[in-house]
Design an enzyme around this catalytic site. Structure first.
Site, PDB file in Angstrom:
ATOM      1  CG  ASN A 157      52.208  84.454 -33.093  1.00 15.16           C
ATOM      2  OD1 ASN A 157      51.832  83.360 -33.523  1.00 15.16           O
ATOM      3  ND2 ASN A 157      52.934  84.581 -31.995  1.00 15.16           N
TER       4      ASN A 157
ATOM      5  NE  ARG B  73      55.925  81.876 -33.239  1.00 11.56           N
ATOM      6  CZ  ARG B  73      55.410  81.258 -32.184  1.00 11.56           C
ATOM      7  NH1 ARG B  73      54.236  81.634 -31.727  1.00 11.56           N
ATOM      8  NH2 ARG B  73      56.068  80.311 -31.599  1.00 11.56           N
TER       9      ARG B  73
ATOM     10  CG  HIS C   4      61.021  79.271 -28.018  1.00  7.09           C
ATOM     11  ND1 HIS C   4      61.171  78.398 -26.973  1.00  7.09           N
ATOM     12  CD2 HIS C   4      59.740  79.688 -27.977  1.00  7.09           C
ATOM     13  CE1 HIS C   4      60.017  78.272 -26.328  1.00  7.09           C
ATOM     14  NE2 HIS C   4      59.131  79.051 -26.922  1.00  7.09           N
TER      15      HIS C   4
ATOM     16  CG  LEU D 182      64.257  80.320 -18.815  1.00  2.00           C
ATOM     17  CD1 LEU D 182      64.837  80.505 -17.420  1.00  2.00           C
ATOM     18  CD2 LEU D 182      64.334  78.857 -19.241  1.00  2.00           C
TER      19      LEU D 182
ATOM     20  N   GLY E  24      56.255  78.406 -22.662  1.00  3.08           N
ATOM     21  CA  GLY E  24      57.070  77.403 -23.333  1.00  3.08           C
ATOM     22  C   GLY E  24      58.506  77.801 -23.058  1.00  3.08           C
TER      23      GLY E  24
ATOM     24  NE  ARG F 248      54.236  73.436 -24.447  1.00  2.00           N
ATOM     25  CZ  ARG F 248      54.789  74.346 -25.225  1.00  2.00           C
ATOM     26  NH1 ARG F 248      55.974  74.134 -25.754  1.00  2.00           N
ATOM     27  NH2 ARG F 248      54.171  75.471 -25.477  1.00  2.00           N
TER      28      ARG F 248
ATOM     29  CG  PHE G 111      57.554  80.658 -13.101  1.00  2.00           C
ATOM     30  CD1 PHE G 111      56.991  79.983 -14.169  1.00  2.00           C
ATOM     31  CD2 PHE G 111      58.671  80.116 -12.492  1.00  2.00           C
ATOM     32  CE1 PHE G 111      57.536  78.787 -14.623  1.00  2.00           C
ATOM     33  CE2 PHE G 111      59.230  78.933 -12.932  1.00  2.00           C
ATOM     34  CZ  PHE G 111      58.657  78.262 -14.006  1.00  2.00           C
TER      35      PHE G 111
ATOM     36  N   GLY H  46      59.367  85.677 -20.528  1.00  2.00           N
ATOM     37  CA  GLY H  46      58.636  86.056 -19.307  1.00  2.00           C
ATOM     38  C   GLY H  46      59.347  85.751 -18.005  1.00  2.00           C
TER      39      GLY H  46
ATOM     40  CD  GLU I 178      62.035  89.278 -21.524  1.00  2.00           C
ATOM     41  OE1 GLU I 178      61.150  90.115 -21.288  1.00  2.00           O
ATOM     42  OE2 GLU I 178      62.150  88.706 -22.616  1.00  2.00           O
TER      43      GLU I 178
ATOM     44  CD  GLU J 248      59.442  84.892 -29.655  1.00  2.00           C
ATOM     45  OE1 GLU J 248      58.791  85.195 -28.636  1.00  2.00           O
ATOM     46  OE2 GLU J 248      59.487  83.743 -30.108  1.00  2.00           O
TER      47      GLU J 248
HETATM   48  P1  ADP Z   1      54.758  82.761 -23.605  1.00  2.00           P
HETATM   49  O1  ADP Z   1      55.564  81.528 -23.824  1.00  2.00           O
HETATM   50  O2  ADP Z   1      53.295  82.497 -23.458  1.00  2.00           O
HETATM   51  O3  ADP Z   1      55.102  83.904 -24.542  1.00  2.00           O
HETATM   52  P2  ADP Z   1      55.914  84.471 -21.560  1.00  2.00           P
HETATM   53  O4  ADP Z   1      57.251  84.658 -22.169  1.00  2.00           O
HETATM   54  O5  ADP Z   1      54.977  85.615 -21.537  1.00  2.00           O
HETATM   55  O6  ADP Z   1      55.175  83.205 -22.141  1.00  2.00           O
HETATM   56  O7  ADP Z   1      56.155  83.985 -20.048  1.00  2.00           O
HETATM   57  C1  ADP Z   1      55.115  83.737 -19.167  1.00  2.00           C
HETATM   58  C2  ADP Z   1      55.711  83.469 -17.780  1.00  2.00           C
HETATM   59  O8  ADP Z   1      56.478  84.608 -17.373  1.00  2.00           O
HETATM   60  C3  ADP Z   1      54.668  83.222 -16.695  1.00  2.00           C
HETATM   61  O9  ADP Z   1      55.009  82.095 -15.924  1.00  2.00           O
HETATM   62  C4  ADP Z   1      54.780  84.458 -15.823  1.00  2.00           C
HETATM   63  O10 ADP Z   1      54.558  84.169 -14.472  1.00  2.00           O
HETATM   64  C5  ADP Z   1      56.199  84.895 -16.006  1.00  2.00           C
HETATM   65  N1  ADP Z   1      56.269  86.335 -15.743  1.00  2.00           N
HETATM   66  C6  ADP Z   1      55.853  87.327 -16.556  1.00  2.00           C
HETATM   67  N2  ADP Z   1      55.993  88.532 -15.932  1.00  2.00           N
HETATM   68  C7  ADP Z   1      56.497  88.277 -14.707  1.00  2.00           C
HETATM   69  C8  ADP Z   1      56.878  89.080 -13.577  1.00  2.00           C
HETATM   70  N3  ADP Z   1      56.749  90.406 -13.609  1.00  2.00           N
HETATM   71  N4  ADP Z   1      57.378  88.459 -12.485  1.00  2.00           N
HETATM   72  C9  ADP Z   1      57.509  87.135 -12.454  1.00  2.00           C
HETATM   73  N5  ADP Z   1      57.173  86.302 -13.469  1.00  2.00           N
HETATM   74  C10 ADP Z   1      56.675  86.872 -14.576  1.00  2.00           C
END
Ligand code: ADP
Length: 398
Positions: free
Chosen positions: A7, A91, A180, A209, A212, A241, A285, A332, A335, A385
């Site tokens: 990627n 990717r 996505h 979520l 992005g 964004r 977050f 992120g 999940e 992915e």
């Molecule tokens: P990307 O689009 O860069 O792949 P991710 O899918 O890794 O992003 O998501 C990143 C987001 O997920 C961040 O806002 C992060 O705070 C949130 N996140 C990741 N792990 C946790 C966690 N254990 N608890 C709460 N939020 C989380």
């Protein structure tokens, strides 16, 4: 088979080596700051320690060479030689209307991908550089391109056309593409599998979520609508964004602030979303949750506004499909962040679903959040992915 999944971004390259038979990740890592001072490779073999090595990486070809060195290292490596890489899956962000599925990469295909560059000027050229670097180093290894946009090519015209003069679509292909796709595809299929149902019988809404973020309506296994558009800026409020805004805001702000429309768009991409809404607290977050818990009003508003936008899309897509059977949270935030899920869940009771507060405490696992008798199933499915790209690569190479 051993599949190397790549990627490639403009200054980064993420990789995973996956054994496609066991679907085990043999090693993974990241080359960062390629072409910039302070470049480094972070490498982690399965069950081994993560190491970070600062090393000069003037270009992506050097980065690919370093990845191969790490994978074949006599001590910390996971394969004996380059010959043990059977295929490479790349990717690719934008396949335009040309690519509705993954493809085996050859000269002809690469020039067709190049023609999509103006649709994703930040991403596609970087993807192509990564592909060319790999071809240079592994000229005889088959390579496959997996597009973020491909899964959404099944959208009907009424979903992908904007209310603009048709000539812009005809001349420049200005339309909704969606992104996505690999994740929306993977997660919707997995949802059907977990529920023991045929995907052809299900109406699924996937909320991806992450940093992005996008929502998609997957009807009977096909994407029929999705929240990202011509570019990944449209739709949900994301980490940085803006998502949907009135397009008139762009020139309005440009005039007020004495900046160009392009600069406003840059702000919409990099300084908006929950970062902007929270007055700069964070795009992450976890930070926002902490700030909100400490009473930061802007952080609270950012989180509430974010959840409200997701819920509105879920409602819209339930209408688009004339019903919904399953709502899935992934990536992120989807999940891991129970607070965000709970906030979104508050709006969804009218659909006949709920989020059980106990089950909602779980993180990063497959779990059904709704009660057994709920009309609509709400669940969490971690996306993968890289595995989806590896599977596609094997499918095409075999
Ligand atoms: P990307 O689009 O860069 O792949 P991710 O899918 O890794 O992003 O998501 C990143 C987001 O997920 C961040 O806002 C992060 O705070 C949130 N996140 C990741 N792990 C946790 C966690 N254990 N608890 C709460 N939020 C989380």
């Amino acid at each position: 088979m051993n599949v190397l999944v790549i990627n490639c971004g403009s200054s980064s390259l993420k990789y995973q080596l996956i054994n496609s038979d066991s679907e085990e990740v043999l090693a993974k890592g990241l080359c960062e700051r390629i072409g910039i001072d302070g470049s480094a490779i972070v490498h982690q073999p399965a069950g081994g320690e993560k190491t970070r090595m600062e090393v000069d990486m003037p270009n992506h070809t050097k980065a690919v060479r370093l990845v191969i060195e790490k994978l074949t290292d006599p001590q910390a490596g996971v394969i004996a030689s380059l010959d043990k890489i059977d295929a490479v899956g790349h990717r690719i962000v934008h396949g335009g209307e040309k690519f509705a599925t993954s493809v085996v990469l050859n000269d002809e295909v690469l020039s067709a991908i190049e023609q999509c560059n103006d649709l994703a000027p930040l991403h596609n050229p970087a993807n192509l550089i990564g592909i060319n670097s790999c071809r240079e180093i592994m000229p005889n290894v088959p390579m496959v391109g997996v597009f973020d946009t491909a899964f959404h090519q099944t959208m009907p015209k009424k979903a992908y056309l904007y209310g603009l003069p048709l000539s812009y679509y005809e001349k420049y292909k200005v339309r909704r593409y969606g992104f996505h796709g690999t994740s929306h595809d993977f997660v919707s299929k997995r949802a059907a599998q977990i529920l023991g149902k045929d995907i052809k019988d299900l109406k699924i809404i996937v909320c991806h979520l992450g940093n992005g973020a996008s929502v998609s309506a997957v009807k009977y296994g096909e994407s029929v609508d999705t929240s990202m558009g011509l570019t990944p800026l449209e739709g949900l409020i994301m980490g940085t964004r803006s998502g949907d805004i009135d397009p008139a805001i762009v020139t309005f702000i440009a005039e007020k602030e004495g900046i160009s429309a392009e600069q406003v768009l840059d702000i919409c991409n990099k300084k908006s979303g929950v970062l902007g809404l929270s007055g700069g607290v964070s795009s992450d977050f976890r930070d926002l949750g902490e700030a909100a818990a400490e009473g930061d009003e802007a952080a609270k508003t950012a989180l509430e506004t974010y959840a409200y936008r997701v819920a509105k899309y879920v409602g819209a897509y339930a209408a688009a499909m004339n019903g919904v059977d399953v709502i899935v949270f992934t990536a992120g935030v989807g999940e891991n962040n129970g607070d965000a899920r709970a906030k979104i869940g508050k709006y969804l009771g009218f659909l006949g679903t709920n989020i059980d507060p106990e089950k909602n405490k779980l993180r990063g696992e497959e779990v059904i959040l709704s009660d057994a008798d709920a009309k609509v199933v709400t669940m969490v499915i971690p996306t993968n992915e890289e595995l989806a790209i590896a599977r596609e690569t094997v499918r095409l190479v075999k």
